[in-house]
Design a protein around this motif. Structure first.
Motif, PDB file in Angstrom:
ATOM      1  N   PRO A  14       0.853  -1.376   0.051  1.00  0.00           N
ATOM      2  CA  PRO A  14      -0.107   0.021   0.045  1.00  0.00           C
ATOM      3  C   PRO A  14       0.855   1.107   0.034  1.00  0.00           C
ATOM      4  CG  PRO A  14      -0.188  -1.266   2.077  1.00  0.00           C
ATOM      5  CD  PRO A  14       0.542  -2.241   1.185  1.00  0.00           C
ATOM      6  N   VAL A  15       2.077   1.004   0.531  1.00  0.00           N
ATOM      7  CA  VAL A  15       2.827   2.393   0.484  1.00  0.00           C
ATOM      8  C   VAL A  15       3.259   2.764  -0.872  1.00  0.00           C
ATOM      9  CG1 VAL A  15       5.362   3.130   1.114  1.00  0.00           C
ATOM     10  CG2 VAL A  15       3.787   1.805   2.790  1.00  0.00           C
ATOM     11  N   LEU A  16       3.742   1.670  -1.654  1.00  0.00           N
ATOM     12  CA  LEU A  16       4.009   1.645  -3.236  1.00  0.00           C
ATOM     13  C   LEU A  16       2.780   2.319  -3.957  1.00  0.00           C
ATOM     14  CD1 LEU A  16       5.845   1.582  -5.708  1.00  0.00           C
ATOM     15  CD2 LEU A  16       5.387  -1.016  -5.600  1.00  0.00           C
ATOM     16  N   GLU A  17       1.660   1.638  -3.669  1.00  0.00           N
ATOM     17  CA  GLU A  17       0.427   2.070  -4.256  1.00  0.00           C
ATOM     18  C   GLU A  17       0.141   3.569  -4.079  1.00  0.00           C
ATOM     19  OE1 GLU A  17      -2.328   1.523  -6.896  1.00  0.00           O
ATOM     20  OE2 GLU A  17      -1.938  -0.351  -5.718  1.00  0.00           O
ATOM     21  N   ALA A  18       0.260   3.981  -2.988  1.00  0.00           N
ATOM     22  CA  ALA A  18       0.084   5.557  -2.743  1.00  0.00           C
ATOM     23  C   ALA A  18       1.054   6.382  -3.424  1.00  0.00           C
ATOM     24  CB  ALA A  18       0.119   5.751  -1.107  1.00  0.00           C
ATOM     25  N   LEU A  19       2.457   5.924  -3.114  1.00  0.00           N
ATOM     26  CA  LEU A  19       3.411   6.684  -3.567  1.00  0.00           C
ATOM     27  C   LEU A  19       3.303   6.947  -5.255  1.00  0.00           C
ATOM     28  CD1 LEU A  19       6.546   5.654  -1.823  1.00  0.00           C
ATOM     29  CD2 LEU A  19       5.489   7.955  -1.779  1.00  0.00           C
ATOM     30  N   TYR A  29      13.164  -1.487  -6.241  1.00  0.00           N
ATOM     31  CA  TYR A  29      13.884  -2.573  -5.638  1.00  0.00           C
ATOM     32  C   TYR A  29      13.186  -3.486  -4.825  1.00  0.00           C
ATOM     33  CZ  TYR A  29      17.876  -0.124  -7.795  1.00  0.00           C
ATOM     34  OH  TYR A  29      18.879   0.458  -8.948  1.00  0.00           O
ATOM     35  N   THR A  30      13.658  -4.776  -4.970  1.00  0.00           N
ATOM     36  CA  THR A  30      12.839  -5.772  -4.128  1.00  0.00           C
ATOM     37  C   THR A  30      13.662  -6.872  -4.086  1.00  0.00           C
ATOM     38  OG1 THR A  30      10.756  -6.740  -3.699  1.00  0.00           O
ATOM     39  CG2 THR A  30      11.201  -6.636  -5.818  1.00  0.00           C
ATOM     40  N   ARG A  31      13.375  -7.901  -3.506  1.00  0.00           N
ATOM     41  CA  ARG A  31      14.144  -9.270  -3.291  1.00  0.00           C
ATOM     42  C   ARG A  31      13.936 -10.139  -4.618  1.00  0.00           C
ATOM     43  NH1 ARG A  31      11.353 -12.432   0.735  1.00  0.00           N
ATOM     44  NH2 ARG A  31      10.339 -13.259  -0.993  1.00  0.00           N
ATOM     45  N   ALA A  32      14.836 -10.637  -4.903  1.00  0.00           N
ATOM     46  CA  ALA A  32      14.700 -11.390  -6.176  1.00  0.00           C
ATOM     47  C   ALA A  32      13.390 -12.519  -6.156  1.00  0.00           C
ATOM     48  CB  ALA A  32      15.905 -12.117  -6.674  1.00  0.00           C
ATOM     49  N   PRO A  33      12.926 -13.061  -7.057  1.00  0.00           N
ATOM     50  CA  PRO A  33      11.972 -14.025  -7.016  1.00  0.00           C
ATOM     51  C   PRO A  33      12.699 -15.554  -6.465  1.00  0.00           C
ATOM     52  CG  PRO A  33      11.686 -12.924  -9.330  1.00  0.00           C
ATOM     53  CD  PRO A  33      12.907 -12.392  -8.372  1.00  0.00           C
ATOM     54  N   LYS A  34      12.028 -16.340  -5.690  1.00  0.00           N
ATOM     55  CA  LYS A  34      12.364 -17.461  -5.224  1.00  0.00           C
ATOM     56  C   LYS A  34      11.716 -18.715  -5.487  1.00  0.00           C
ATOM     57  CE  LYS A  34      14.623 -15.777  -1.037  1.00  0.00           C
ATOM     58  NZ  LYS A  34      14.654 -15.604   0.553  1.00  0.00           N
ATOM     59  N   GLU A  35      12.376 -19.761  -5.877  1.00  0.00           N
ATOM     60  CA  GLU A  35      11.702 -21.072  -6.086  1.00  0.00           C
ATOM     61  C   GLU A  35      11.121 -21.698  -4.882  1.00  0.00           C
ATOM     62  OE1 GLU A  35      14.340 -23.510  -8.333  1.00  0.00           O
ATOM     63  OE2 GLU A  35      14.339 -22.548 -10.010  1.00  0.00           O
ATOM     64  N   SER A  36       9.981 -22.219  -5.031  1.00  0.00           N
ATOM     65  CA  SER A  36       9.435 -22.793  -3.838  1.00  0.00           C
ATOM     66  C   SER A  36       8.473 -24.024  -4.242  1.00  0.00           C
ATOM     67  CB  SER A  36       8.655 -22.002  -2.783  1.00  0.00           C
ATOM     68  OG  SER A  36       7.698 -21.525  -3.365  1.00  0.00           O
ATOM     69  N   GLY A  37       8.247 -24.902  -3.205  1.00  0.00           N
ATOM     70  CA  GLY A  37       7.547 -26.055  -3.657  1.00  0.00           C
ATOM     71  C   GLY A  37       7.818 -27.039  -4.285  1.00  0.00           C
ATOM     72  N   ILE A  82      13.013   5.602  -1.228  1.00  0.00           N
ATOM     73  CA  ILE A  82      12.370   5.327  -0.107  1.00  0.00           C
ATOM     74  C   ILE A  82      12.451   3.691   0.383  1.00  0.00           C
ATOM     75  CG2 ILE A  82       9.771   5.306   1.047  1.00  0.00           C
ATOM     76  CD1 ILE A  82       9.365   7.975  -0.348  1.00  0.00           C
ATOM     77  N   ALA A  83      12.814   3.549   1.318  1.00  0.00           N
ATOM     78  CA  ALA A  83      12.887   2.057   1.875  1.00  0.00           C
ATOM     79  C   ALA A  83      11.861   1.582   2.944  1.00  0.00           C
ATOM     80  CB  ALA A  83      14.659   1.825   2.458  1.00  0.00           C
ATOM     81  N   CYS A  84      10.963   0.934   2.545  1.00  0.00           N
ATOM     82  CA  CYS A  84       9.976   0.256   3.286  1.00  0.00           C
ATOM     83  C   CYS A  84      10.521  -1.320   3.935  1.00  0.00           C
ATOM     84  CB  CYS A  84       8.781   0.119   2.528  1.00  0.00           C
ATOM     85  SG  CYS A  84       7.206  -0.028   3.434  1.00  0.00           S
TER      86      CYS A  84
END
Length: 92
Positions: A14-19, A29-37, A82-84
Motif C-alpha cells: 500500500p505504501v508503493l500504491e500510494a506513492l 528494488y525488491t528481493r529476487a523471485p525465489k523458487e518454492s514447493g 524510500i525504503a520500506c
C-alpha cells in the motif's frame, strides 16, 4: 518527484500504491523471485507483482554495495529513495 522505492514485505504494497498515485516511481528494488514447493515455482514478492502490474521498472540486485549497482542507481536521477522495511530488521 522522482522516487526509487525499495521494499519487499506485504505491508510495503500500500505504501508503493500510494506513492505511485502522486509521484514518478523511476524504479522498484525488491528481493529476487525465489523458487518454492515441489514444482519449484518461481514466486515474486507482492511488491514485485504490483510494480509489474503498474508497468514500473523492477530491479532485484543481490546487493547495492558494489560500484556498478551504485552507479546504476545513481543513473536513475531520482530525487529520493524510500525504503520500506520492518523495524524488527534493525533490532539488535
Amino acid at each position: 518527484m522522482k522516487i526509487v522505492f525499495m521494499g519487499t514485505p506485504d505491508f510495503a504494497v500500500p505504501v508503493l500504491e500510494a506513492l505511485a498515485k502522486e509521484h514518478n516511481i523511476v524504479a522498484v528494488y525488491t528481493r529476487a523471485p525465489k523458487e518454492s514447493g515441489r514444482g519449484k515455482k518461481v514466486n515474486k514478492t507482492p511488491v514485485h507483482l504490483l510494480a509489474e502490474a503498474k508497468g514500473l521498472e523492477v530491479r532485484t540486485p543481490k546487493s547495492l554495495r558494489n560500484e556498478d549497482e551504485q552507479l546504476s542507481l545513481k543513473a536513475l536521477g531520482a530525487d529520493m529513495a524510500i525504503a520500506c522495511r520492518a523495524l524488527d530488521e534493525f533490532a539488535g
